[in-house]
Scaffold this motif. Structure first.
Motif, short mmCIF file in Angstrom:
data_model
loop_
_atom_site.label_atom_id
_atom_site.label_comp_id
_atom_site.label_asym_id
_atom_site.label_seq_id
_atom_site.Cartn_x
_atom_site.Cartn_y
_atom_site.Cartn_z
N MET A 55 0.85 -1.19 0.00
CA MET A 55 0.00 0.00 0.00
C MET A 55 0.89 1.24 0.00
N ASN A 56 0.72 2.10 -1.03
CA ASN A 56 1.57 3.29 -1.10
C ASN A 56 1.13 4.34 -0.07
N LYS A 57 1.92 5.40 0.05
CA LYS A 57 1.67 6.41 1.09
C LYS A 57 0.34 7.12 0.91
N ARG A 58 -0.01 7.41 -0.35
CA ARG A 58 -1.28 8.11 -0.60
C ARG A 58 -2.46 7.24 -0.17
N THR A 59 -2.41 5.96 -0.49
CA THR A 59 -3.49 5.05 -0.11
C THR A 59 -3.56 4.90 1.40
N GLN A 60 -2.39 4.83 2.04
CA GLN A 60 -2.38 4.76 3.50
C GLN A 60 -3.00 6.01 4.12
#
Length: 269
Positions: A1-6
């Motif tokens: 999970m990338n930072k934006r999704t997190q």
């Protein structure tokens, strides 16, 4: 999970009771990054509330429908902001010293002022939702208050100091918020407002005219900023800054004021 999704998942987990199942490492940086998605959380809450309002207003008269709509609205947030509203009322309306106000707001118990403020707020919100339902289907503009009230929370975090410094949930996780965090939340709120504006000519849901709808899109963001700024400044003068409770109180107060503006537009223009 990338930072934006997190960050997106963190915003939904923190501000709502939507079943977002994600294992996140809640660092202060993640909390700060998640604030750009606060208006989207507001839009999701508004969309669910609107769909429920459409169904329940078809089955029930406006008054019981309004009560059920507000009950769902509160449930979707887990009462998070309403708790902040009550704690803030207990503190500010105690007329004690700054230190005593902050201590009262830390107390998990609710006092008389908090109960009174909560009851009056819920009564006012119910009456405003009822007024918006009397024309038939709930207007699409009911989606706007939760969007712009949550944008203002981000703006408040970035614009006024923390009353307790790095203490408390807000101080630990949102201390160090900058103007760029507030600015990052603006495009989302504006885009969501634009989507609602684009849908209106095709759906024409509710009894708002094009003039009334246009005024809503223009006036509500300005009203959120103006009312929120006035309230945040007064709180800061009394408390020396803002706290997590006051952010919730600002959200509740602005939502209510924006519903009031919608009712005025609906009935007086």
């Amino acid at each position: 999970m990338n930072k934006r999704t997190q960050a997106l998942a963190a915003a939904f987990q923190f501000l709502s009771r939507f079943p977002v199942k994600a294992q996140l490492d809640y660092t202060p940086d993640l909390f700060r990054q998640s604030t750009r998605f606060y208006p989207l959380v507001g839009a999701a809450i508004g969309a669910v509330v609107w769909c429920f309002a459409a169904a329940v207003s078809y089955l029930l008269p406006p008054l019981p429908a309004a009560v059920l709509i507000l009950a769902l609205w509160v449930a979707l947030t887990g009462g998070l902001h309403l708790d902040g509203w009550m704690d803030t009322a207990d503190g500010l309306l105690s007329y004690k010293s700054r230190e005593q106000m902050l201590e009262i707001m830390k107390d998990s118990r609710v006092g008389a002022m908090g109960v009174l403020a909560c009851v009056l707020l819920l009564l006012l919100k119910t009456s405003l939702i009822y007024s918006l339902l009397t024309g038939g289907w709930p207007p699409l503009m009911i989606l706007l208050p939760p969007i712009w009230s949550r944008w203002f929370m981000v703006h408040a975090m970035a614009s006024w100091p923390m009353a307790r410094g790095k203490e408390g949930l807000a101080g630990k996780n949102f201390n160090g918020m900058e103007k760029r965090h507030s600015l990052l939340a603006v495009p989302g709120a504006a885009l969501l407002t634009g989507i609602i504006a684009a849908l209106f000519p095709w759906l024409r849901i509710g009894d708002f005219t094009f003039l009334q709808a246009g005024l809503s899109w223009l006036v509500l963001p300005v009203a959120a900023w103006a009312v929120g700024t006035w309230a945040a400044r007064r709180m800061t003068r009394k408390l020396g800054g803002l706290t997590g409770d006051t952010y919730g109180a600002l959200n509740e107060g602005i939502e209510t004021v924006l519903l009031l503006v919608l009712v005025i537009i609906q009935y007086r223009l």
